[in-house]
Design a protein around this motif. Structure first.
Motif, mmCIF file in Angstrom:
data_model
loop_
_atom_site.group_PDB
_atom_site.id
_atom_site.type_symbol
_atom_site.label_atom_id
_atom_site.label_comp_id
_atom_site.label_asym_id
_atom_site.label_seq_id
_atom_site.Cartn_x
_atom_site.Cartn_y
_atom_site.Cartn_z
ATOM 1 N N TYR A 38 44.689 59.298 35.239
ATOM 2 C CA TYR A 38 44.974 60.587 34.611
ATOM 3 C C TYR A 38 44.127 61.696 35.215
ATOM 4 O O TYR A 38 44.602 62.811 35.421
ATOM 5 N N GLU A 39 42.851 61.389 35.498
ATOM 6 C CA GLU A 39 41.989 62.399 36.114
ATOM 7 C C GLU A 39 42.501 62.793 37.494
ATOM 8 O O GLU A 39 42.507 63.968 37.850
ATOM 9 N N GLU A 40 42.921 61.799 38.270
ATOM 10 C CA GLU A 40 43.450 62.073 39.607
ATOM 11 C C GLU A 40 44.727 62.904 39.519
ATOM 12 O O GLU A 40 45.006 63.702 40.403
ATOM 13 N N GLY A 41 45.477 62.706 38.452
ATOM 14 C CA GLY A 41 46.714 63.449 38.253
ATOM 15 C C GLY A 41 46.511 64.789 37.572
ATOM 16 O O GLY A 41 47.481 65.501 37.306
ATOM 17 N N ASP A 95 43.223 65.858 29.474
ATOM 18 C CA ASP A 95 43.401 65.590 28.046
ATOM 19 C C ASP A 95 43.713 64.115 27.793
ATOM 20 O O ASP A 95 43.157 63.496 26.884
ATOM 21 N N LEU A 96 44.588 63.542 28.618
ATOM 22 C CA LEU A 96 44.933 62.126 28.461
ATOM 23 C C LEU A 96 43.770 61.224 28.863
ATOM 24 O O LEU A 96 43.543 60.176 28.252
ATOM 25 N N ALA A 97 43.032 61.630 29.892
ATOM 26 C CA ALA A 97 41.860 60.857 30.323
ATOM 27 C C ALA A 97 40.820 60.820 29.199
ATOM 28 O O ALA A 97 40.216 59.764 28.944
ATOM 29 N N GLU A 98 40.650 61.939 28.526
ATOM 30 C CA GLU A 98 39.682 62.000 27.421
ATOM 31 C C GLU A 98 40.114 61.090 26.264
ATOM 32 O O GLU A 98 39.291 60.424 25.650
ATOM 33 N N ARG A 99 41.408 61.054 25.997
ATOM 34 C CA ARG A 99 41.916 60.173 24.936
ATOM 35 C C ARG A 99 41.629 58.704 25.270
ATOM 36 O O ARG A 99 41.222 57.934 24.412
ATOM 37 N N GLU A 100 41.831 58.333 26.536
ATOM 38 C CA GLU A 100 41.550 56.954 26.969
ATOM 39 C C GLU A 100 40.071 56.630 26.783
ATOM 40 O O GLU A 100 39.720 55.539 26.354
ATOM 41 N N ARG A 101 39.207 57.594 27.101
ATOM 42 C CA ARG A 101 37.762 57.375 26.951
ATOM 43 C C ARG A 101 37.376 57.207 25.478
ATOM 44 O O ARG A 101 36.486 56.421 25.152
#
Length: 154
Positions: free
Chosen positions: A72-75, A79-85
């Motif tokens: 998600y970060e690469e893309g 916001d989605l990367a933060e949810r995964e974390r």
């Protein structure tokens, strides 16, 4: 208290607290455990999976979310990367403390000594010993090369 009970108690508390993010993550954990229970039932295990299996499930879920967050970060989807974390943090509450590099090296040394491993052919025995003792406490993808180096150099 076993892992299944801890997760169920946390799920009930999240319902009471109306913590939607926590609740959805705990429901995912419960679903993954139930999937493994069903698979175990098909193989003749009526009582379901035990704590080592639950730890393996949680470790796998953590790795999946780390990979997703990276993607998600690469893309550009922060916001989605933060949810995964956030999900990772919730899952890691149920995992034992991760061993540091020095502790992992010490565990590898002792496993090699305990199994009497002398060559790369004994790597499976060493890894089995480590998985038996340290499930959920170390990343076996990173430990494999350490064991290999230890066995090749003697």
């Amino acid at each position: 208290m076993n892992m299944r009970t801890r997760v169920n108690d946390a799920l009930k508390q999240a319902m009471r607290d109306k913590a939607t993010m926590r609740l959805s993550t705990l429901r995912l954990i419960c679903a993954a455990i139930k999937d493994q229970d069903i698979a175990a039932r098909g193989e003749g295990g009526d009582e379901g999976v035990g704590d080592p299996d639950v730890l393996a499930i949680l470790s796998k879920m953590t790795k999946q979310r780390q990979e997703s967050a990276r993607a998600y970060e690469e893309g550009g989807r922060i916001d989605l990367a933060e949810r995964e974390r956030q999900e990772i943090e919730i899952i890691e509450e149920f995992l034992p403390k991760q061993l540091g590099e020095d502790e992992v090296a010490k565990a590898v040394r002792s496993a090699v000594e305990e199994t009497g491993a002398t060559s790369i052919r004994d790597m499976g025995k060493v890894m089995a010993q480590l998985k038996g003792k340290y499930t959920g406490q170390m990343d076996f993808g990173k430990v494999g090369p350490l064991v290999k180096d230890r066995l090749c150099t003697g």
